[in-house]
Scaffold this active site. Sequence first.
Site, short mmCIF file in Angstrom:
data_model
loop_
_atom_site.label_atom_id
_atom_site.label_comp_id
_atom_site.label_asym_id
_atom_site.label_seq_id
_atom_site.Cartn_x
_atom_site.Cartn_y
_atom_site.Cartn_z
N GLY A 34 0.99 -1.43 0.01
CA GLY A 34 0.16 -0.15 -0.01
C GLY A 34 0.81 1.11 -0.01
N ALA A 35 0.88 2.06 -0.88
CA ALA A 35 1.85 3.11 -1.22
C ALA A 35 2.10 3.73 0.01
CB ALA A 35 1.31 4.25 -2.33
N SER A 37 1.31 3.09 3.66
CA SER A 37 2.20 2.24 4.59
C SER A 37 3.28 2.05 4.05
CB SER A 37 1.21 0.96 5.07
OG SER A 37 1.33 0.11 3.64
N ASN A 38 3.66 1.95 2.78
CA ASN A 38 5.05 1.83 2.19
C ASN A 38 6.04 3.06 2.64
OD1 ASN A 38 4.13 -0.45 0.95
ND2 ASN A 38 4.26 0.42 -1.06
N ARG A 106 -9.93 -4.77 -5.38
CA ARG A 106 -10.09 -3.91 -4.19
C ARG A 106 -11.31 -3.12 -4.17
NH1 ARG A 106 -5.03 0.02 -5.65
NH2 ARG A 106 -5.46 0.84 -3.42
N LYS A 225 10.14 12.55 -9.92
CA LYS A 225 11.04 11.23 -10.02
C LYS A 225 11.09 10.87 -11.51
CE LYS A 225 7.80 10.30 -6.59
NZ LYS A 225 7.10 9.59 -5.99
N ASP A 257 7.86 5.01 -3.29
CA ASP A 257 7.50 5.24 -1.89
C ASP A 257 8.72 5.48 -1.27
OD1 ASP A 257 4.81 4.92 -2.84
OD2 ASP A 257 4.81 2.82 -2.54
N ASP A 293 7.07 -4.78 -2.12
CA ASP A 293 7.09 -3.30 -2.20
C ASP A 293 7.76 -2.49 -1.13
OD1 ASP A 293 5.11 -4.49 -3.79
OD2 ASP A 293 3.36 -3.55 -3.25
O1 KDG Z 1 3.62 2.58 -4.65
C1 KDG Z 1 3.42 1.12 -4.68
C2 KDG Z 1 1.99 0.63 -4.68
O2 KDG Z 1 1.64 0.68 -5.79
C3 KDG Z 1 1.60 -0.58 -4.26
O3 KDG Z 1 2.18 -0.82 -3.06
C4 KDG Z 1 0.16 -0.87 -4.03
O4 KDG Z 1 -0.88 1.01 -3.08
C5 KDG Z 1 -0.70 0.09 -4.20
C6 KDG Z 1 -1.55 0.63 -5.31
O5 KDG Z 1 -2.57 1.18 -5.08
O6 KDG Z 1 -1.10 0.13 -6.26
#
Ligand code: KDG
Length: 315
Positions: A34-35, A37-38, A106, A225, A257, A293
């Site tokens: 999850g972006a 939490s990463n 999701r 980036k 992330d 991730d």
């Molecule tokens: O940035 C990494 C995310 O892409 C991955 O962890 C999953 O959160 C995510 C997503 O929505 O793609």
Amino acid sequence: MPELVTLGESMLVMRPNQPGPLRYAHQFTRSVGGAESNVAIGMCRLGHSTGWISRLGDDEIGHYILNTIRGEGVDVSHVQMDPHHRNGLYFKELAVMGDPQLIYYRANSAASRLKPTDLDEGYIKNARMLHVTGITPALSESARETAFAALEIARSAGVTVSFDPNMRYKLWTADEARPVLMDMARKADVVLPGLSEGEMLLGFSDAEEVARGFMQLGARAVAVKLGSQGALVATDDEMHHIDPLPVTPVDTVGAGDAFDAAFLSGYLENRPLAESGRRACIAGALTTLVHGDWEGMASKEKIETFLSGTSTISR
Ligand code: KDG
């Protein structure tokens, strides 16, 4: 109280143990992704306290996700366990070259039920920074309202707002996303776009123009980036092109992330802009060397080693 608070959806990740089309994959490794939490995990590795706000389905998968993120040092005391909704899931292809395909399951997840009343104002107001992404508003109307409510709480308390557009074309179209993400960018102090997101949002294909464009909207710092080309970091007073750390990636998901986490940690530590940019490029590159991730996100010490060109004693 955590220094950085973030909110968003984290999911169960299933990745095959061998490359090739997923239809022929028989064995998978599970993890969490999850972006937001990463980023929280990345900042913890760099010595900062972080907290993650979310909703998880109250089942074995939800507790696995919660335990994993808590186990990495993130405060999860503001995660609601929802008995009525399931957790998001995605399959991540094991790419031989380039970026892997992600297949999401999701829709209608517990996190898509995030609502403004899930927010504890004091938790956000006492942080030094709030980090939001463009994924949360793509999940549902109530998740979008929650992301904007969090932004308003932070702004009213003078908490620095960081924003990564994280455009997810599998969740919404550019035309749907643009006005929402532009609105978020206008409310952010630090903006962390990829070049293609800058182009989608502002219409510029040049990194310097993208950085200036977000600063005109109000950002105090922008880090664009550029993937294997490094990054461009800018404030009103300075702009630097940062060289990449050359690597041979095995998994590019999460690199952005890791970049965000290292750039934001430099920002919170008042490091010079170019140094924050270099740390961010190193952190992003190192993450791509490990499957997962966030599993390959670097510690502070590891980043120092690459910055100073020294090596560690391994035996
Ligand atoms: O940035 C990494 C995310 O892409 C991955 O962890 C999953 O959160 C995510 C997503 O929505 O793609």
